[in-house]
Design a protein around this motif. Structure first.
Motif, mmCIF file in Angstrom:
data_model
loop_
_atom_site.group_PDB
_atom_site.id
_atom_site.type_symbol
_atom_site.label_atom_id
_atom_site.label_comp_id
_atom_site.label_asym_id
_atom_site.label_seq_id
_atom_site.Cartn_x
_atom_site.Cartn_y
_atom_site.Cartn_z
ATOM 1 N N LEU A 1 0.794 -1.302 0.014
ATOM 2 C CA LEU A 1 -0.059 -0.037 -0.076
ATOM 3 C C LEU A 1 0.853 1.017 0.079
ATOM 4 N N TRP A 2 1.898 1.192 0.884
ATOM 5 C CA TRP A 2 2.855 2.404 0.987
ATOM 6 C C TRP A 2 3.447 2.671 -0.573
ATOM 7 N N HIS A 3 3.738 1.690 -1.193
ATOM 8 C CA HIS A 3 4.514 1.782 -2.572
ATOM 9 C C HIS A 3 3.637 2.139 -3.643
ATOM 10 N N ALA A 4 2.233 1.718 -3.333
ATOM 11 C CA ALA A 4 1.296 1.932 -4.439
ATOM 12 C C ALA A 4 1.264 3.485 -4.628
ATOM 13 N N GLY A 5 0.893 3.774 -5.778
ATOM 14 C CA GLY A 5 0.751 5.264 -6.552
ATOM 15 C C GLY A 5 2.043 5.991 -6.351
ATOM 16 N N ARG A 6 3.280 5.341 -6.200
ATOM 17 C CA ARG A 6 4.727 5.630 -6.282
ATOM 18 C C ARG A 6 5.437 5.188 -7.561
ATOM 19 N N ARG B 1 -7.752 0.278 0.618
ATOM 20 C CA ARG B 1 -7.385 1.318 1.043
ATOM 21 C C ARG B 1 -6.709 2.332 0.011
ATOM 22 N N SER B 2 -6.939 3.442 0.284
ATOM 23 C CA SER B 2 -6.391 4.457 -0.749
ATOM 24 C C SER B 2 -5.040 4.743 -0.544
ATOM 25 N N PRO B 3 -4.173 4.581 -1.691
ATOM 26 C CA PRO B 3 -2.608 4.880 -1.803
ATOM 27 C C PRO B 3 -2.436 6.501 -1.696
ATOM 28 N N TYR B 4 -3.433 7.364 -2.072
ATOM 29 C CA TYR B 4 -3.267 8.617 -2.137
ATOM 30 C C TYR B 4 -3.720 9.499 -0.897
ATOM 31 N N VAL C 1 -4.328 8.457 3.300
ATOM 32 C CA VAL C 1 -3.689 7.353 2.946
ATOM 33 C C VAL C 1 -4.258 6.305 3.914
ATOM 34 N N GLU D 1 -0.395 -2.613 10.164
ATOM 35 C CA GLU D 1 -0.305 -1.213 9.185
ATOM 36 C C GLU D 1 -1.692 -0.756 9.114
ATOM 37 N N LYS E 1 2.079 9.574 3.718
ATOM 38 C CA LYS E 1 2.264 8.107 4.178
ATOM 39 C C LYS E 1 3.220 7.892 5.211
ATOM 40 N N TYR E 2 2.518 7.407 6.022
ATOM 41 C CA TYR E 2 3.381 7.110 7.542
ATOM 42 C C TYR E 2 4.313 6.155 7.312
#
Lengths: 334, 760
Positions: free
Chosen positions: A131-136, B41-44, B97, B271, B675-676
């Motif tokens: 999820l963190w990597h998504a969109g980057r 969940r939203s990545p933005y 996010v 997370e 993004k944490y």
């Protein structure tokens, strides 16, 4: 997060393991304790088709010592095996201190020494969830074309954060590497490429089977100190290993070696430490080494907890304290 | 007073099953045909949703249902009436996010995870704001279209005449402090199992702090009446305020159960707990405080900016608590406090131990020490001089029924050997103090009370049916102690029946440091009704009036003549054989006599039925070369009313000290584009047992409070509040520098020492 799907193979010999690793190439990863790898698999940082477990290979977890040959650590020996080994405790304090500083006791029971040497580099832009990597855009380490840490860089700047590597480097360790054709022995420092993306030099089919440490010299002392925010769990934000030997009278250095971790893309052996040979134990001689070590430490903004400027500032202070501790133990020695 | 059961170290009732691994946490509950839910969940941090395509996920083998915001009724809801600002699943746009976009129910977790990857969402990223000061600026990207200026809510609280007050002052200081988000980090992540029954009612197994609050929270977004929702609480593995609210994931599981006709379980990943639940609010506090030369506090003006994240949550209360917690524990004639809570594109904030108190007390207690230094008055003396006392008439009409705050301060001073050591320890070694008051049992809406029914079984077993919630703190044990004392029965004959809204009477659960008061008083009142019936039945046999009887230690006897009596069990038999109605039942209700408007709208008056007062001392050593701090000792003097169970009070104090250490040194959420960066227990730094003080003595100061059961008050939440300033003040004593921006880290200390210059 669940593990991704993979095929699990547990070969019965080093030869078989090497052949499998060679055959499957980039699709396969060798696993020992798994304490680093499984987390990375869950985060989908790696998605191997085959996991080659080394656990079923007999006698790979042996730790042996002789006064003439020194210490031999099998690839499957755990960090805890070292910590609890009386001979290691007596002769290689730096190694025990480094192993004890890894993670938590639970992780030390699972994690192996060889696995700790092969710890993948770390970076807070990399060690994150899907999820963190998504969109980057993917960074170099994820197979992309950008480094978020060093802007405009052409290479990956992830940091090597193993604790036992500096200790073993300072002790002058060598490693035995299995290969489908012929196993070979090499100095530990040759394991590290300095490339953040592929931090070790092992090729397909190769894995560490044994680590050898020379026997301790008389009147020697060693120590490891680790900068971190908490007294447990954390990876190092800087690690300093020192191994020294004094002359017969204990007034001058007979030899000295120093290694750092969490300061670069690979663990660094500070060559200038050898200049201490023959020098008195004065602060003046040591100061030069502190300067040299500081200039070779290049912490970057990719680890959580403390900023790189502080981590660089701490090289001198931690190194001085570690040398003092090693000197104390050397002076007590025979 | 001499008690039989109260004040004894009775082991926590839930300890044996926990030690044996038999406690049923949510993850241990498995229902037939159960499905597993995962949320996309939203990545933005801020983006328009252009399209959502769930077709591939729907046809994935093992997937039973997939929903997005467009598949369920578009009902806006919230946790307070001020903030109906969210949909269960995002419609039109995402705001942080971790925001909820779609959800899957599948035969197992792996399949559900796989299906998430098959949902295609097209986003158009929007400009995002992460800093509340930026967010408030004209032209900043609007997070909620109907909230101009991104202002979530605003409060103004004042009394006296601040302007005149400052004119009377000899010293006025203005300082700015800031705090960062902290997470509750409960060992057990959030989760539930939803089962939509064929009759259209909903049963939900949940790990939560208040089954009844959750029941109410689920109703309006689901369009159900309260009696059509049944909540069954599982064993709760930690709450700390983080499991009070209603969350979108619970509603998602209910919708998926409705669509599939099967029970649907969801358990958040670590997370998801970090990005999808709640945090302690980050704040910026500008504090202007005026004193007279002799150390009298005269006037205070607080300007407060609070970052609430992307939704309102239960947060509006937080700013009021902050303002009330500046109004205690010192005498303060003139006060003005203005707070603005601002939306940002970050995870949502909510209650976490102290809910607004730790932030402002860090500021006030730090500043107080600086003022004391300028006035050349000892920090202990200045605190005692201004300390509130029992019966103090507060200008904002708060009533102080019990308070031994001065004794708290003196106890800490004595334990730290303050006079001999303050300012006299070697460089790098220091001591400090921090103080606080805390509410006990706030009321956040009408009928926020507790009720209990006690029934006596034929063989003399005592069954307490209570709506209160034990979330691990041990309140079930304490309530059983209260009832055993009141009824005079044996502790081991008590059975606690809790946690199921269908079978227990209403109670608003664990929040606001009030569970012992609510649940305890309600059970005590129920016990009194039972006792009355029993004594009336037994009196003829013992040939005395019921008033002459005493119940104690499993016996009912004539007062002053312990030999002239019968056992509790015999008494039950006598009652039964006399043909009295069966079973013996007593009921009890207790609601704080507090006006709701004080709590929700900042009116003057009592906002908590009573208050606890805490002084805490810290002793530290600072390594001036590295900036690293070792906390040697944290001493707590908590005036917690009658102590019901010393071991549990001590456990609460110890836990709170660690929470306070986390806030002071470790816990924060650095982020990149919202993004944490630290959403695991590896990277989110909670102090380990090795990082704690060598010693944590608790000096429990007993004061009998007229409102609490047997005089008990809160013991726990309040003790986290003064830890951070006590440490900050001790660091100042050690090395002469202050870090006003939390957390206090080694690099900040070194920088401060460098700025201080020569002395470093």
């Amino acid at each position: 997060m669940k593990l991704p799907k993979f095929q699990y193979i547990a070969p019965k010999s080093t030869k078989e393991a090497s052949s499998l690793l060679k055959e499957h190439g980039e699709k396969a990863i060798a696993v020992a304790g798994g304490s680093d790898l499984l987390v990375n698999l869950k985060n989908r940082l790696k998605s191997p088709e085959y996991l080659i477990d080394l656990k079923a290979i007999p006698k790979l977890d042996k730790v042996t010592f002789s006064k003439s040959e020194g210490l031999t650590i099998g690839a499957m020996a755990t960090l805890r095996d070292l910590i609890e080994n009386p001979v290691v405790r007596e002769n290689y304090p730096v190694l025990v201190q480094a192993a004890e500083s890894v993670g938590t006791p639970q992780l030390q029971y699972m994690g192996t020494v060889a696995g700790n040497l092969c710890l993948d580099n770390r970076c807070y832009y990399y060690n994150q969830s899907p999820l963190w990597h998504a969109g980057r855009d993917a960074c170099f380490k994820l197979g992309g074309k950008v480094c978020y840490v060093v802007k405009g860089s052409k290479v990956c700047y992830s940091t090597y954060c193993g604790d036992t590597a500096p200790a073993l480097l300072a002790l002058g360790a060598t490693i035995k590497v299995s290969d489908p054709v012929r196993s070979k022995t090499m100095p530990l420092q040759d394991l590290y490429s300095g490339d953040g993306k592929n931090p070790n030099t092992l090729k397909a089919g190769q894995f560490i089977t044994e680590i050898s440490v020379p026997p301790p010299a008389g009147k020697s002392g060693s120590a490891y100190m680790k900068l971190r925010r908490r007294q447990a769990i954390d990876f190092p934000l800087l690690g300093v290993a020192v191994n020294i030997q004094l002359d017969g009278k204990g007034n001058t250095f007979a030899s000295a070696s120093i290694a750092l971790t969490a300061a670069e893309r690979k663990p660094i052996l500070i060559a200038e430490a050898s200049k201490l040979k023959g020098q008195s134990l004065s602060d003046g001689a040591i100061a030069e080494v502190l300067e040299a070590a500081t200039s070779q430490a290049h912490p970057v903004e990719n680890l959580l907890g403390l900023p790189p400027s502080y981590r660089k500032q701490m090289v001198k202070i931690y190194l001085k304290r570690t040398i003092d501790q090693a000197l104390q133990s050397a002076q007590k020695g025979k | 007073m001499d008690f039989e059961v109260i004040g004894k170290n009775i082991p926590n009732l839930s300890a044996p099953p926990k030690a044996q691994g038999r406690s049923k946490y949510l993850d241990d509950i498995k229902l037939q045909d159960m499905l597993y839910c995962k949320v996309l969940r939203s990545p933005y941090p801020h983006a328009k949703i252009l399209s959502i395509d769930t077709s591939r996920a729907k046809s994935h083998p093992g997937v039973k249902a997939v929903i997005s915001g467009y598949d369920i009724p578009p009902i806006k809801w919230g946790n307070t009436h001020q903030g109906f600002d969210q949909y269960t699943l995002a419609i039109d746009k995402v705001r942080y996010v971790g925001d909820h976009v779609a959800a899957v129910a599948a035969i197992d977790e792996e399949t559900a995870e796989e299906a998430l990857d098959l949902i295609k969402v097209e986003y158009e990223p929007l400009p995002a704001v992460f800093d509340p000061l930026e967010s408030m600026k004209p032209g900043a990207s609007l997070i909620h279209e109907d909230r101009p200026g991104n202002i979530a809510n605003h409060i103004l609280k004042s009394f006296g005449d601040v302007g005149r007050g400052f004119q009377e002052c000899d010293l006025i200081r203005e300082d700015t402090y800031s705090t960062v988000p902290n997470n509750h980090a409960p060992m057990e992540p959030h989760g539930d199992i939803a089962l939509w029954n064929s009759d259209g009612s909903l049963t939900m197994w949940a790990t939560c702090q208040s089954p009844f609050m959750l029941r109410r929270g689920l109703c309006s977004p689901l369009g159900l009446a309260e009696d059509k929702v049944r909540i069954i609480r599982s064993e709760v593995g930690g709450g700390f305020g983080g499991k009070v609210e209603t969350f979108p994931f619970q509603l998602v599981s209910a919708h998926l159960s409705r669509l599939t006709g099967r029970p649907v379980k969801i358990i958040l990943t670590r997370e998801e707990v970090f990005i999808g639940t709640r945090h302690r609010h980050p704040t910026i506090i500008k504090l202007k405080t005026g004193f007279k030369k002799d150390g009298t506090l005269v006037a205070q003006d607080g300007q407060y900016i609070v970052d609430c994240g992307a939704h309102m949550g239960l947060g509006p209360l937080m700013m009021l608590i902050s303002s009330y917690m500046l109004m205690l524990p010192y005498i303060l004639p003139h006060f003005r406090f203005e707070g603005t809570r601002v939306y940002t594109n970050k995870p949502v904030c909510g209650p976490l131990r102290g809910h607004g108190a730790p932030q402002v007390r860090f500021a006030m207690e730090s500043q107080l020490d600086m003022i004391a230094e300028e006035l050349k008055i000892d920090p202990i003396e200045i605190r005692i001089k201004n300390a509130i006392y029992t019966g103090y008439k507060h200008p904002a009409k708060q009533e102080i029924f019990s308070c031994s705050f001065k004794e708290d301060i003196q106890a800490v001073a004595k334990a730290l050997k303050w006079k001999e050591r303050k300012g006299k320890l070697p460089e790098g070694h220091g001591i400090g103090i921090g103080c606080s008051g805390l509410f006990c049992g706030v009321k956040i809406m009408f009928h926020a009370g507790g009720s209990a029914v006690i029934s006596i079984s034929v063989d003399g077993g005592v069954n307490i049916h209570s709506g209160g919630t034990d979330i691990g703190q041990g309140v079930d044990t304490v309530v059983a102690q209260i009832v055993a004392e009141e009824l005079g029965c044996r502790f081991e004959d008590i059975h606690m029946i809790t946690g199921d809204t269908l079978t227990v009477p209403f109670d608003f659960g664990t929040f606001g440091s009030g569970v012992t008061l609510r649940m305890g008083n309600a059970a005590m009142n129920a016990a009194r009704e039972v006792k009355k019936q029993l004594l009336e039945a037994v009196a003829p046999r013992l040939e005395v009036s019921p008033q002459e009887l005493e119940a104690r230690g499993g016996k009912i006897f004539v007062r002053g003549q312990p030999d002239k009596g019968i056992s509790f069990k015999e008494a039950v038999k006598i009652y039964r054989y006399a043909g009295n109605p069966q079973p013996i039942v007593g009921r009890g209700y207790w609601e704080p006599d507090v006006e709701v408007g004080v709590m929700t709208a900042g009116k003057d008056g009592q906002f908590s039925p009573t208050y606890a007062f805490i002084a805490q001392g810290a002793e530290v050593k600072v390594d001036k070369e590295t900036g690293e701090v070792k906390v040697l000792k944290v001493i707590t003097a908590d005036e917690c009313g009658q102590i019901l169970n010393p071991t549990m009070v001590e456990g609460q104090l110890d836990g709170s000290v660690f929470g306070g250490l986390g806030m002071a040194f470790y816990e924060e959420h650095p982020h990149i584009d919202g993004k944490y960066l630290n959403t695991s227990f590896l990277d989110y730094l909670i102090p380990t047992s090795l990082d704690g003080p060598d010693e944590m003595p608790s000096l429990m100061i007993e004061t009998l409070d007229p409102k609490g059961p047997y005089g008990a008050k809160e013991a726990g939440e309040g003790n986290l509040v003064p830890t951070t300033p006590a440490i900050a003040n001790a660091i100042y004593d050690a090395i002469g520098v202050r870090i006003n921006e939390l957390p206090i880290t080694p690099d900040k200390i070194l920088k401060a020492l460098e700025r201080k210059g020569g002395k470093a």
